[in-house]
Enzyme design. Structure first.
Site, PDB file in Angstrom:
ATOM      1  NE  ARG A 234      -3.889  -1.482   0.204  1.00 19.00           N
ATOM      2  CZ  ARG A 234      -4.198  -2.361  -0.538  1.00 19.00           C
ATOM      3  NH1 ARG A 234      -3.364  -2.539  -1.682  1.00 19.00           N
ATOM      4  NH2 ARG A 234      -5.697  -2.205  -0.449  1.00 19.00           N
ATOM      5  CG  HIS A 282      -3.959  -0.948  -7.010  1.00 15.51           C
ATOM      6  ND1 HIS A 282      -3.887  -1.047  -6.196  1.00 15.51           N
ATOM      7  CD2 HIS A 282      -3.963  -2.183  -6.836  1.00 15.51           C
ATOM      8  CE1 HIS A 282      -4.763  -0.980  -4.781  1.00 15.51           C
ATOM      9  NE2 HIS A 282      -4.434  -2.163  -5.799  1.00 15.51           N
TER      10      HIS A 282
HETATM   11  P1  NAP Z   1      -1.819 -10.664   5.256  1.00 10.96           P
HETATM   12  O1  NAP Z   1      -2.636 -11.853   5.025  1.00 10.96           O
HETATM   13  O2  NAP Z   1      -3.123  -9.681   6.046  1.00 10.96           O
HETATM   14  O3  NAP Z   1      -0.669 -10.852   5.899  1.00 10.96           O
HETATM   15  C1  NAP Z   1      -0.888  -9.298   6.124  1.00 10.96           C
HETATM   16  C2  NAP Z   1       0.833  -9.406   6.450  1.00 10.96           C
HETATM   17  O4  NAP Z   1       1.274  -8.234   7.626  1.00 10.96           O
HETATM   18  C3  NAP Z   1       1.140 -10.270   8.292  1.00 10.96           C
HETATM   19  O5  NAP Z   1       2.194 -11.241   7.505  1.00 10.96           O
HETATM   20  C4  NAP Z   1       1.288  -9.442   9.359  1.00 10.96           C
HETATM   21  O6  NAP Z   1       1.858 -10.502  10.136  1.00 10.96           O
HETATM   22  C5  NAP Z   1       1.686  -8.442   8.475  1.00 10.96           C
HETATM   23  N1  NAP Z   1       1.308  -7.671   9.742  1.00 10.96           N
HETATM   24  C6  NAP Z   1       0.879  -6.713   9.777  1.00 10.96           C
HETATM   25  N2  NAP Z   1       0.758  -5.616  10.217  1.00 10.96           N
HETATM   26  C7  NAP Z   1       2.031  -5.840  11.092  1.00 10.96           C
HETATM   27  C8  NAP Z   1       3.105  -5.067  11.750  1.00 10.96           C
HETATM   28  N3  NAP Z   1       2.387  -3.846  12.264  1.00 10.96           N
HETATM   29  N4  NAP Z   1       4.120  -5.392  11.765  1.00 10.96           N
HETATM   30  C9  NAP Z   1       4.492  -6.620  11.563  1.00 10.96           C
HETATM   31  N5  NAP Z   1       3.891  -7.076  10.420  1.00 10.96           N
HETATM   32  C10 NAP Z   1       2.454  -7.043  10.239  1.00 10.96           C
HETATM   33  O7  NAP Z   1      -2.376  -9.673   4.107  1.00 10.96           O
HETATM   34  P2  NAP Z   1      -2.297  -9.965   2.856  1.00 10.96           P
HETATM   35  O8  NAP Z   1      -3.515 -10.656   1.998  1.00 10.96           O
HETATM   36  O9  NAP Z   1      -0.910 -11.228   2.487  1.00 10.96           O
HETATM   37  O10 NAP Z   1      -2.027  -8.782   1.820  1.00 10.96           O
HETATM   38  C11 NAP Z   1      -0.773  -8.042   1.973  1.00 10.96           C
HETATM   39  C12 NAP Z   1      -1.454  -6.412   1.357  1.00 10.96           C
HETATM   40  O11 NAP Z   1      -1.183  -6.839   0.172  1.00 10.96           O
HETATM   41  C13 NAP Z   1      -2.575  -6.033   1.431  1.00 10.96           C
HETATM   42  O12 NAP Z   1      -3.471  -5.577   2.781  1.00 10.96           O
HETATM   43  C14 NAP Z   1      -3.116  -5.116   0.762  1.00 10.96           C
HETATM   44  O13 NAP Z   1      -2.587  -3.659   0.844  1.00 10.96           O
HETATM   45  C15 NAP Z   1      -2.137  -5.317  -0.241  1.00 10.96           C
HETATM   46  N6  NAP Z   1      -2.452  -5.816  -1.997  1.00 10.96           N
HETATM   47  C16 NAP Z   1      -2.224  -5.012  -3.233  1.00 10.96           C
HETATM   48  C17 NAP Z   1      -2.984  -5.828  -3.975  1.00 10.96           C
HETATM   49  C18 NAP Z   1      -2.400  -5.258  -5.931  1.00 10.96           C
HETATM   50  O14 NAP Z   1      -2.337  -5.510  -6.546  1.00 10.96           O
HETATM   51  N7  NAP Z   1      -1.591  -3.844  -5.331  1.00 10.96           N
HETATM   52  C19 NAP Z   1      -3.592  -6.791  -4.313  1.00 10.96           C
HETATM   53  C20 NAP Z   1      -3.819  -7.033  -3.339  1.00 10.96           C
HETATM   54  C21 NAP Z   1      -3.152  -6.793  -1.742  1.00 10.96           C
HETATM   55  P3  NAP Z   1       1.037 -11.728  11.578  1.00 10.96           P
HETATM   56  O15 NAP Z   1       1.037 -12.756  10.088  1.00 10.96           O
HETATM   57  O16 NAP Z   1       2.211 -11.984  12.283  1.00 10.96           O
HETATM   58  O17 NAP Z   1      -0.721 -11.377  10.965  1.00 10.96           O
END
Ligand code: NAP
Length: 319
Positions: A234, A282
């Protein structure tokens, strides 16, 4: 008659930008059919208090969830939920999108951009000028340190794919994790260690108050000089001004950015013109209607069967 009694009609509202309905109408109908669900889609005349489930994507008209008193769940088509999770009128359970096709797309995008920088592709592709650049032989992946901030659904998939190519992968998450072939770190000390070794840094964190500006002047300075940043997470993870300053100073060699504080990225934003920045619009991992519709249908099926919803968002954590 008995089938109808045991499988009552569900009223589902598609609360997403109108242009998406043409893409989702047929896949949703097929996914509901395959899941054995009886569904009628809500329209403008449907009273909100009769809606059972809401399919949500940002940019639609729905902002006030208060009248949807019967709604059992809001099902996001997006993985990132920062634009809905803080909505004070949302009291219904919120599930986000976790979909193998989304992960697959992200793995391909991340791997492609990591390989671009690892192999130094630009020097060869853009330098077709008669100069034999033999000194630019890249190291092997096993000699390259790549780090991923965020080891969730997408971060884990990307880390695993990069490790399978022999990159030395370090990952950082909030809670300690264990993943085969990946050095997993957490906490403030873990972040410092992750940054210190990251020649290529990929950010796959959600946008929360805790992650905003995680990459700032101080943390960018912890990276090895000449590091590359790849951000498909993000825009708010990065302090734009600090990144530009680090690029100008040579601390960061290149930033490949897919997400921004304001999207579309305004035409006059300095990222567009900076030679050290690659902007992609994006597109790292788009939600694919066919597979996303199956995820939505499966969650409705589970809920009606009394099973817990998958991919529930933790409101307190914001992701
Ligand atoms: P997710 O499964 O919720 O994973 C988030 C990860 O971030 C987890 O490992 C979490 O730790 C870690 N995290 C969150 N807050 C943290 C903090 N304060 N300190 C350290 N680690 C932290 O999310 P996801 O499905 O992998 O997706 C990640 C992000 O990708 C989405 O939120 C979105 O913003 C982005 N995204 C972008 C696109 C694009 O096209 N560019 C598409 C889809 C998603 P824990 O494992 O300990 O919970």
């Amino acid at each position: 008659m008995s089938i109808a009694r045991g499988n009552p009609m569900q009223t589902v509202l598609f609360a997403a930008p109108a242009r998406l309905w043409a893409k989702y109408q047929a896949p949703l109908a097929e996914a509901f059919r395959q899941a054995g669900l009886r569904v009628q889609m809500a329209d403008a005349t449907t009273p909100p208090e009769t809606v059972d489930y809401i399919i949500f994507a940002p940019g639609g008209l729905l902002a006030d969830f208060t009248p949807y008193r019967r709604t059992r769940a809001v099902l996001s088509l997006w993985a990132g939920v920062e634009r809905i999770v803080t909505n004070p009128s949302l009291t219904q359970p919120l599930a986000r999108m976790v979909d193998p096709a989304l992960s697959e797309g992200m793995v391909e995008w991340v791997t492609g951009h990591v390989l671009r920088h690892h192999l130094g592709l630009d020097a060869h592709i853009l330098g077709q000028d008669g100069i034999w650049r033999g000194a630019l032989t890249p190291p092997l992946a096993r000699e390259r340190n790549v780090a991923i901030l965020g080891l969730g659904e997408l971060g884990r998939a990307a880390a695993t794919a990069l490790a399978s190519l022999n990159f030395r992968v370090t990952g950082w998450s909030r809670a300690p994790r264990e993943l085969p072939g990946i050095r997993c770190l957490s906490g403030a000390a873990g972040l410092a260690e992750t940054l210190a070794r990251a020649e290529i840094l990929v950010t796959l964190l959600p946008d929360t108050p805790e992650t905003e500006n995680l990459l700032n002047a101080a943390t960018l300075a912890r990276l090895p000089r000449g590091a590359v940043i790849i951000n498909p997470g993000r825009g708010r993870l990065i302090d734009d001004a600090a990144l530009l300053a680090a690029l100008d100073a040579g601390q960061i060699a290149h930033a490949t950015l897919d997400v921004f504080r304001t999207e579309p990225l305004p035409p006059d934003h300095p990222f567009w013109a900076h030679p050290g920045v690659t902007v992609t619009p994006h597109i790292a991992a788009e939600t694919r209607p066919a597979s996303a519709a199956r995820v939505v249908a499966e969650n409705i099926r589970r809920d009606l069967a009394g099973l817990p919803l998958l991919h529930l968002v933790d409101r307190a954590r914001g992701y």
